[in-house]
Design a protein around this motif. Structure first.
Motif, mmCIF file in Angstrom:
data_model
loop_
_atom_site.group_PDB
_atom_site.id
_atom_site.type_symbol
_atom_site.label_atom_id
_atom_site.label_comp_id
_atom_site.label_asym_id
_atom_site.label_seq_id
_atom_site.Cartn_x
_atom_site.Cartn_y
_atom_site.Cartn_z
ATOM 1 N N TRP A 170 -24.146 -12.537 -7.060
ATOM 2 C CA TRP A 170 -24.644 -12.803 -7.015
ATOM 3 C C TRP A 170 -26.497 -13.067 -7.430
ATOM 4 C CZ3 TRP A 170 -23.810 -16.248 -3.312
ATOM 5 C CH2 TRP A 170 -22.527 -16.794 -2.918
ATOM 6 N N MET A 171 -27.071 -11.673 -8.199
ATOM 7 C CA MET A 171 -28.299 -11.860 -8.695
ATOM 8 C C MET A 171 -28.419 -13.043 -9.639
ATOM 9 S SD MET A 171 -29.857 -7.861 -10.085
ATOM 10 C CE MET A 171 -27.646 -7.351 -9.913
ATOM 11 N N GLY A 172 -26.948 -12.910 -10.752
ATOM 12 C CA GLY A 172 -26.763 -14.298 -11.790
ATOM 13 C C GLY A 172 -26.623 -15.706 -11.450
ATOM 14 N N MET A 173 -26.192 -15.509 -9.468
ATOM 15 C CA MET A 173 -26.390 -16.823 -8.850
ATOM 16 C C MET A 173 -27.676 -17.593 -8.353
ATOM 17 S SD MET A 173 -23.570 -18.520 -8.864
ATOM 18 C CE MET A 173 -23.918 -19.697 -7.888
ATOM 19 N N ALA A 174 -28.516 -16.066 -7.869
ATOM 20 C CA ALA A 174 -29.382 -16.128 -7.625
ATOM 21 C C ALA A 174 -31.240 -16.998 -8.396
ATOM 22 C CB ALA A 174 -30.509 -14.957 -7.044
ATOM 23 N N HIS A 175 -30.472 -15.977 -10.260
ATOM 24 C CA HIS A 175 -31.432 -16.599 -10.685
ATOM 25 C C HIS A 175 -31.498 -17.679 -11.684
ATOM 26 C CE1 HIS A 175 -33.701 -13.504 -11.817
ATOM 27 N NE2 HIS A 175 -32.702 -12.361 -12.101
ATOM 28 N N GLY A 265 -34.538 -14.804 4.821
ATOM 29 C CA GLY A 265 -34.039 -16.165 5.401
ATOM 30 C C GLY A 265 -35.025 -17.058 5.984
ATOM 31 N N ALA A 266 -35.312 -16.224 7.255
ATOM 32 C CA ALA A 266 -36.336 -16.521 7.970
ATOM 33 C C ALA A 266 -37.893 -16.947 7.724
ATOM 34 C CB ALA A 266 -36.387 -15.425 9.387
ATOM 35 N N GLN A 267 -38.379 -16.672 6.269
ATOM 36 C CA GLN A 267 -39.475 -16.749 5.880
ATOM 37 C C GLN A 267 -40.244 -15.686 6.231
ATOM 38 O OE1 GLN A 267 -40.494 -20.763 4.865
ATOM 39 N NE2 GLN A 267 -38.659 -21.433 6.615
ATOM 40 N N LEU A 268 -40.122 -15.047 6.690
ATOM 41 C CA LEU A 268 -40.862 -13.365 7.525
ATOM 42 C C LEU A 268 -41.249 -12.525 6.044
ATOM 43 C CD1 LEU A 268 -38.915 -11.972 10.135
ATOM 44 C CD2 LEU A 268 -41.430 -14.183 9.705
ATOM 45 N N TRP A 269 -41.226 -12.537 4.341
ATOM 46 C CA TRP A 269 -41.465 -12.845 3.388
ATOM 47 C C TRP A 269 -40.855 -12.777 2.275
ATOM 48 C CZ3 TRP A 269 -38.992 -6.998 3.591
ATOM 49 C CH2 TRP A 269 -37.697 -6.869 3.188
ATOM 50 N N SER A 270 -41.168 -13.313 1.292
ATOM 51 C CA SER A 270 -41.038 -13.687 0.108
ATOM 52 C C SER A 270 -40.358 -13.371 -1.164
ATOM 53 C CB SER A 270 -41.897 -15.026 -0.505
ATOM 54 O OG SER A 270 -41.109 -15.750 -1.605
ATOM 55 N N SER A 271 -38.755 -13.450 -2.357
ATOM 56 C CA SER A 271 -38.237 -12.608 -2.473
ATOM 57 C C SER A 271 -38.153 -12.906 -4.078
ATOM 58 C CB SER A 271 -37.073 -12.004 -2.246
ATOM 59 O OG SER A 271 -36.181 -12.739 -1.867
ATOM 60 N N SER A 272 -38.080 -12.091 -4.674
ATOM 61 C CA SER A 272 -37.685 -12.834 -6.544
ATOM 62 C C SER A 272 -36.270 -13.329 -6.817
ATOM 63 C CB SER A 272 -37.922 -11.949 -7.186
ATOM 64 O OG SER A 272 -37.076 -10.309 -6.882
#
Length: 391
Positions: A170-175, A265-272
């Motif tokens: 899932w790290m690979g998929m996210a990138h 997902g609720a955009q309460l924070w943004s992640s890499s």
């Protein structure tokens, strides 16, 4: 053998058929009925690609869905599958069916579930789990005829496999998705407005869908857990104190593990992308605990509710026809939301998709209750039983 078939009415070599109404446990049917709602709520936004919400309501819906719904209902369904397979095999062996005939019965069930899944995924275009459940039955069915130590060893190996694999995948998929500008939620979905093009896309992607479900989602483990639970009278039946403990621990782990992705997902924070991949893997892994916790909750509810209550009877009727209404709900989601038919998914956001899902579930509840009053079986469920028992 011919005389046996005449006497029983079932396929040659089988001592009995499927579970009768009196043999069915209440808790699994309640769980199946309610989890169809969870599956509908989880799948409906996928036909939208789960777009960013336009306001606080959409953000709240995304938050609750990720925390309590996504990757929580499917593990419970997988547990119920494993539980049901173990009970099916035990009933046959206890009735005098030879082991080789029980294995053939299990293979038929796996094959026809795979075939049902093919029709559902390719022809109807729904978000399918049936094909994977059929494939899994064929893949690990032999374990149902082995001793507990083999089952426990398989559970440990599969658990370790996914603990190491999922974060990497899932790290690979996210990138990859970040680099292409695509969304993880829309992966594997056709955006064509042509039914023929969508069907061809589904046909080509069908085997890859099964492989992705095998390696990207920890679905084999809850099936094995369901087999183990059936053998040890846990989760859906058993000691009340144990069930309370399992329910509290399982749901707590699920909530804690899903919280980082829910906040993102609720955009309460943004992640890499790296953190998003890790959060996704964590949400999936802890979702297994959520599925176990949900199963324990229904195990607690089953013995204390009255079978005569309207809601209980309705949920039970729906759960007894879960295959029929799973396909019905998925088909109606495709008809209402996908661009192939009405295309409401092009204008709705998460909240609207959830409203559609809940409406379809309530419709299914009413239809199931009507069928129960009229003594009608679910068409898909009845067809599957006829095919695997050859009656």
């Amino acid at each position: 053998m011919k005389n046996l078939k005449k006497q029983t009415g079932y396929s040659r070599g089988l001592a009995r058929g499927s579970a009768s109404a009196k043999e069915r446990l209440l808790a699994p049917d309640l769980a199946r009925g309610f989890m169809l709602l969870i599956i509908a709520i989880a799948h409906a936004p996928l036909l939208l690609g789960r777009p960013d919400g336009e306001g606080i309501i959409d953000e709240a819906v995304n938050f609750v869905s990720i925390l309590f719904v996504d990757n929580r209902g499917l593990p419970l369904f997988a547990i119920l599958l494993g539980y049901g397979l173990a009970m099916m095999v035990n009933r046959q062996l206890n009735a005098g069916t030879l082991e080789r005939e029980s294995k053939r019965l299990l293979r038929r069930r796996g094959f026809f579930l795979l075939l049902f899944g093919f029709v559902h995924a390719v022809i109807i275009g729904g978000i399918d789990i049936l094909a994977f459940y059929g494939f899994s039955t064929l893949l690990i069915g032999w374990i149902l005829f082995r001793r507990n130590r083999v089952l426990i060893r398989a559970m440990l190996i599969v658990a370790l496999f996914f603990l190491f694999l999922l974060p990497v995948v899932w790290m690979g998929m996210a990138h990859a998705m970040d680099a292409t500008g695509m969304s993880l939620e829309t992966l594997g979905q056709s955006n064509s407005e042509s039914y023929i093009e969508t069907t061809l896309f589904n046909l080509i992607s069908f085997p890859f869908m099964i492989l992705s479900q095998l390696f990207m989602y920890p679905m084999l483990l809850p099936i094995l857990i369901g087999v183990w639970a059936a053998r040890n009278n846990l989760l859906l039946v058993g000691n009340r104190k144990h069930l309370v403990r399992i329910a509290i621990i399982g749901t707590s782990i699920s909530i804690i593990g899903g919280l980082p992705l829910a906040l993102d997902g609720a955009q309460l924070w943004s992640s890499s992308p790296t953190m998003e991949g890790l959060f996704t893997a964590l949400q999936m892994i802890t979702g297994l605990a959520g599925g176990i916790g949900y199963a324990a909750i229904f195990g607690l509810i089953g013995p204390i509710v009255s079978r005569t209550g309207l809601m209980v009877r309705s949920l039970t009727a729906l759960g007894q026809r879960s295959l029929t209404f799973y396909v019905f709900i998925e088909a109606m989601l495709v008809i209402t939301l996908s661009p192939v038919v009405f295309g409401l998914g092009q204008v709705l956001h998460s909240t609207g998709a959830v409203i559609v899902a809940v409406f379809l579930w309530f419709t299914s509840l009413l239809l199931a209750m009507t069928m129960e009053y009229r003594g009608m079986h679910g068409p898909a469920d009845a067809l599957l039983r006829r095919l695997i028992y050859r009656i």
